[in-house]
Scaffold this motif. Sequence first.
Motif, PDB file in Angstrom:
ATOM      1  N   ARG A  37       0.790  -1.222   0.000  1.00  0.00           N
ATOM      2  CA  ARG A  37       0.000   0.000   0.000  1.00  0.00           C
ATOM      3  C   ARG A  37       0.827   1.278   0.000  1.00  0.00           C
ATOM      4  N   PHE A  38       2.138   1.146   0.253  1.00  0.00           N
ATOM      5  CA  PHE A  38       2.980   2.344   0.321  1.00  0.00           C
ATOM      6  C   PHE A  38       4.138   2.251  -0.662  1.00  0.00           C
ATOM      7  N   ASP A  39       4.630   3.412  -1.031  1.00  0.00           N
ATOM      8  CA  ASP A  39       5.720   3.467  -1.997  1.00  0.00           C
ATOM      9  C   ASP A  39       7.068   3.479  -1.273  1.00  0.00           C
ATOM     10  N   MET A  40       7.351   2.396  -0.578  1.00  0.00           N
ATOM     11  CA  MET A  40       8.637   2.293   0.115  1.00  0.00           C
ATOM     12  C   MET A  40       8.929   0.829   0.389  1.00  0.00           C
ATOM     13  N   THR A  41      10.120   0.552   0.831  1.00  0.00           N
ATOM     14  CA  THR A  41      10.519  -0.842   1.029  1.00  0.00           C
ATOM     15  C   THR A  41       9.904  -1.425   2.298  1.00  0.00           C
TER      16      THR A  41
END
Lengths: 106, 106
Positions: A37-41
């Motif tokens: 759901r998020f744009d990160m690792t």
Amino acid sequence: MENQTQNAFRALADPTRRGIVQLLAVQDMTIGQLTDRFDMTRAAVKKHLTVLSDGGLISVEVRGRERINRLEPLGMAPVLDWLSYFDQFWDDRLNSLKEAVEREEK
Amino acid sequence: MENQTQNAFRALADPTRRGIVQLLAVQDMTIGQLTDRFDMTRAAVKKHLTVLSDGGLISVEVRGRERINRLEPLGMAPVLDWLSYFDQFWDDRLNSLKEAVEREEK
DNA sequence: TTAATGTGATACCTAATGGTATCTCATTTG
DNA sequence: CAAATGAGATACCATTAGGTATCACATTAA
């Protein structure tokens, strides 16, 4: 961690963490599901989960190789308590504002 | 600053700033008066006041060479709004907890 | 039992944060 | 006017925070 009020406020100070809280309010999720759901690792999400856990806002249930993250309502209590200290103040001031506006409108 | 929810949560995330909010809830104060209450320099307090101002939690009235800092009740609204989104959730979960405990006690 | 999956842990980087020291400026006051 | 007072601005510093890349480990599936 020891200061629950501080840790809870700190946990809520980041937009990603507030987003996680909102998602977990809908349903429990694994870190993998959250990462989608998020744009990160995953590592970054994991750090946010640690902060949320320190703040007492979530708990983790180990199920096989998965970890189910769930919201902990009790963790929000210190925040709500701290804010409720000002209830009377906000009410009074907002009413003064409202009355002032109403006087203006006459 | 533009994101009021983020700025307000961020403003409340520091213990010194929450202390300032509590002091200003009692009475308006100048930066000098506030600095007397904390173990740090005026410059440091000033930075905290800037963050609180960005969060919309305080306003400043210039009076001669003094600046009177006062609490702004409207600034807390985004925080209370965000939290109120979970009211039902917290209530339900806390009631479940309570009922579970009561069942245990029988 | 080997491979795939879900996760944790660590080292590392950059930017933001919280603080000080110091200088300047405007307003009172003697 | 000169000195004292209240405050803002800036440069600088150490630590924390948010992020990635990478490696290791346990559990499930083929």
